[in-house]
Enzyme design. Structure first.
Site, PDB file in Angstrom:
ATOM      1  N   ASP A 194     -15.310 -22.490 -41.974  1.00  0.00           N
ATOM      2  CA  ASP A 194     -14.545 -21.235 -42.041  1.00  0.00           C
ATOM      3  C   ASP A 194     -13.064 -21.484 -41.834  1.00  0.00           C
ATOM      4  O   ASP A 194     -12.229 -20.858 -42.509  1.00  0.00           O
ATOM      5  CB  ASP A 194     -15.070 -20.240 -41.007  1.00  0.00           C
ATOM      6  CG  ASP A 194     -14.290 -18.934 -41.039  1.00  0.00           C
ATOM      7  OD1 ASP A 194     -14.311 -18.267 -42.086  1.00  0.00           O
ATOM      8  OD2 ASP A 194     -13.650 -18.596 -40.022  1.00  0.00           O
ATOM      9  N   LYS A 218     -19.640 -16.829 -38.235  1.00  0.00           N
ATOM     10  CA  LYS A 218     -19.256 -17.072 -36.835  1.00  0.00           C
ATOM     11  C   LYS A 218     -20.179 -16.335 -35.871  1.00  0.00           C
ATOM     12  O   LYS A 218     -20.564 -16.873 -34.828  1.00  0.00           O
ATOM     13  CB  LYS A 218     -17.798 -16.661 -36.607  1.00  0.00           C
ATOM     14  CG  LYS A 218     -16.795 -17.524 -37.354  1.00  0.00           C
ATOM     15  CD  LYS A 218     -15.381 -17.281 -36.897  1.00  0.00           C
ATOM     16  CE  LYS A 218     -14.796 -15.983 -37.380  1.00  0.00           C
ATOM     17  NZ  LYS A 218     -14.392 -16.023 -38.792  1.00  0.00           N
ATOM     18  N   SER A 269     -17.151 -15.144 -43.810  1.00  0.00           N
ATOM     19  CA  SER A 269     -16.331 -15.611 -42.693  1.00  0.00           C
ATOM     20  C   SER A 269     -16.748 -14.953 -41.387  1.00  0.00           C
ATOM     21  O   SER A 269     -16.949 -15.623 -40.365  1.00  0.00           O
ATOM     22  CB  SER A 269     -14.854 -15.315 -42.981  1.00  0.00           C
ATOM     23  OG  SER A 269     -14.036 -15.632 -41.870  1.00  0.00           O
ATOM     24  N   ARG A 278      -7.714 -19.622 -48.326  1.00  0.00           N
ATOM     25  CA  ARG A 278      -7.681 -18.239 -48.827  1.00  0.00           C
ATOM     26  C   ARG A 278      -6.323 -17.606 -48.575  1.00  0.00           C
ATOM     27  O   ARG A 278      -5.814 -16.834 -49.385  1.00  0.00           O
ATOM     28  CB  ARG A 278      -8.772 -17.405 -48.147  1.00  0.00           C
ATOM     29  CG  ARG A 278     -10.178 -17.676 -48.650  1.00  0.00           C
ATOM     30  CD  ARG A 278     -11.219 -17.062 -47.730  1.00  0.00           C
ATOM     31  NE  ARG A 278     -11.001 -15.631 -47.567  1.00  0.00           N
ATOM     32  CZ  ARG A 278     -11.333 -14.942 -46.477  1.00  0.00           C
ATOM     33  NH1 ARG A 278     -11.888 -15.551 -45.452  1.00  0.00           N
ATOM     34  NH2 ARG A 278     -11.120 -13.654 -46.417  1.00  0.00           N
ATOM     35  N   HIS A 309     -18.260  -6.881 -33.654  1.00  0.00           N
ATOM     36  CA  HIS A 309     -17.084  -7.359 -34.379  1.00  0.00           C
ATOM     37  C   HIS A 309     -16.377  -6.181 -35.016  1.00  0.00           C
ATOM     38  O   HIS A 309     -17.012  -5.279 -35.575  1.00  0.00           O
ATOM     39  CB  HIS A 309     -17.463  -8.364 -35.475  1.00  0.00           C
ATOM     40  CG  HIS A 309     -16.274  -8.832 -36.263  1.00  0.00           C
ATOM     41  ND1 HIS A 309     -15.449  -9.843 -35.823  1.00  0.00           N
ATOM     42  CD2 HIS A 309     -15.749  -8.395 -37.440  1.00  0.00           C
ATOM     43  CE1 HIS A 309     -14.476 -10.018 -36.695  1.00  0.00           C
ATOM     44  NE2 HIS A 309     -14.631  -9.155 -37.682  1.00  0.00           N
TER      45      HIS A 309
END
Length: 454
Positions: free
Chosen positions: A172, A198, A194, A179, A93
């Site tokens: 999320d 995932k 968050s 947010r 990520h």
């Protein structure tokens, strides 16, 4: 308002908000209760906003953040994999950057190394580009894949890059939307929860994070990036995912291309072992870390050499070809796109115009402002300013120099790929991207990698 059902204990949502607002620590059961109540629709939007602001102002500690992440992770469906894949499932990520096409190279390279990479990616919003948008520049590529088909692709190819399904981590989606409108988007704990929720829901065994800092990142300082990286590594490991993070520089764009089709073409050049040095270094380094996490008997240096060999042999390119065919691209298009020396823009969307921008003085390139590059690319149509915006896959920027390059007056340093005519204001803003110092000044263009957090 009805109270949520909870197997452990019942709480009212106002009680939980007040407790966190007053700086008290929320228990695992209290966090589970809040998250499940949100997903079940038992919490008003104003209460979600109030709790997120309380978490923002009174900061969640690592235990609270881990419990929040776990509760979000199990708020919907989780990916299920055969037992024989344990130890092989990995992912990566990035916190978002400019010109960041690393996933398009890294996922097939890891698959060619024998890993299984079920990469769930996102779309671009604001100044950061989205991996899914880039891949959709390839005619026929499909990002909406259900879990059954996803497992078939992982079994046969070894990697896929897909969008998040509606049933994966629904908490999320709700929290992120809130947010975005309550000024809590930049909270480290909420960002970490968050991202990791995932990835943990993918049920991977190892995860490598590319945490960026600098002008083109939401982490403007190394200190902020280090704080986020440390928190995500702690949470990932706390949830049983072997997690490591690289802190990397994002002051100048990654590689030479900014824009969807342009970045796909550059990623394919990388898979031909002909990519810019900074991209290849990031691919080798991120790949080495996740291979090492998956197989502790393999040192990071040995793993890096394996990544280099996999790309130079063409095995990673073949995996990329197989992946895009499995995700909807016709075999003739995939073959033509991956052919050595191919004119990829006979297949990929091509802008109607290319305008060269020249240097106004001689010297050494000191800076190429990544944020300004992203903003201008977005104004050309390559990005979104709101989620409903459409994208022009063909447009973007092509850098002809990098930090440390020696340039002469009148030399082309940038090519603008555009459809609509360029206005004077945009051209004026383009001039502010490039900073050139006198030619006798030495400018070092070192590695983007600042540190490894494990």
């Amino acid at each position: 308002m009805s109270e949520p059902n909870n197997n452990h204990v019942k709480y009212t949502i106002p009680e939980l908000i007040i407790k966190k607002r007053n700086g008290q620590k929320l228990s695992k059961e209290e966090i589970e209760c809040f998250v499940q109540s949100v997903v079940n629709g038992h919490v008003q939007e104003s209460q979600i906003g109030a709790m997120l602001m309380a978490m923002y102002l009174k900061e969640l500690d690592v235990e609270e953040t881990t419990n929040l992440t776990r509760s979000m992770m199990v708020s919907g469906d989780m990916l299920r994999w055969p037992k024989d894949l344990r130890g092989k499932l990995v992912d990566k990520h990035s916190t978002g950057g400019v010109g960041d096409k690393i996933s398009l190279v890294l996922a097939p390279a890891l698959a060619a190394c024998g890993m299984k990479v079920p990469m769930i990616s996102g779309r671009g919003l604001g100044h950061t580009g989205g991996t899914l948008d880039k891949l959709e520049a390839i005619p026929g590529f499909i990002v909406c894949i259900d879990q059954t088909r996803m497992q078939e692709i992982i079994d046969s190819v070894g990697c896929c890059i897909v969008g998040q399904t509606k049933s994966l981590v629904p908490a999320d989606k709700i929290f992120y939307a809130t947010r975005d409108v309550t000024g809590t988007i930049d909270d480290t704990s909420l960002i970490a929860a968050s991202i990791i929720s995932k990835k943990a829901a993918e049920q991977v065994g190892a995860l490598v994070l590319d945490v960026k800092c600098g002008k083109g990142s939401f982490n403007k300082t190394e200190t902020a990036a280090r704080k986020l990286a440390s928190k995500m590594v702690d949470i990932g490991n706390g949830l049983g995912v072997k997690t490591v993070a690289l802190i990397t520089k994002m002051d100048s764009p990654i590689g030479n291309a900014i824009g969807n089709a342009l970045e796909v073409a550059e990623a394919i050049e990388c898979l031909h072992d002909n990519g810019p040095d900074d991209i290849m270094d990031l691919v080798y380094s991120l790949g080495a870390q996740v291979l090492h996490q998956s197989c502790k008997t393999l040192s990071t240096q040995e793993a890096r050499h394996q990544m280099i060999d996999i790309i130079s042999s063409g095995a990673a390119l073949r995996k990329f070809r197989d992946m895009i065919i499995a995700q909807g691209v016709s075999k003739p298009i995939a073959d033509s796109l991956c052919e050595p020396g191919a004119d990829m823009f006979k297949i990929l969307p091509k802008a109607q115009n290319v305008t060269a921008i020249i240097c106004k003085k001689e010297g050494s390139v000191f800076e190429i402002d990544s944020l300004r590059c992203a903003e201008i690319s977005g104004r050309l149509g390559a990005g979104r300013f709101k989620s409903s915006d459409s994208i022009n896959y063909a447009v973007g920027l092509e850098l002809c120099v990098h930090v440390g390059s020696k340039v002469k007056e009148g030399q082309t340093w940038l090519k603008i790929h555009h459809d609509a005519p360029l206005n004077k204001e945009l051209i004026k803003n383009i001039d502010s991207i490039l900073s050139v110092v006198p030619p006798d000044e030495v400018v070092i263009n070192g590695s983007r990698i600042i540190d490894v957090v494990s």
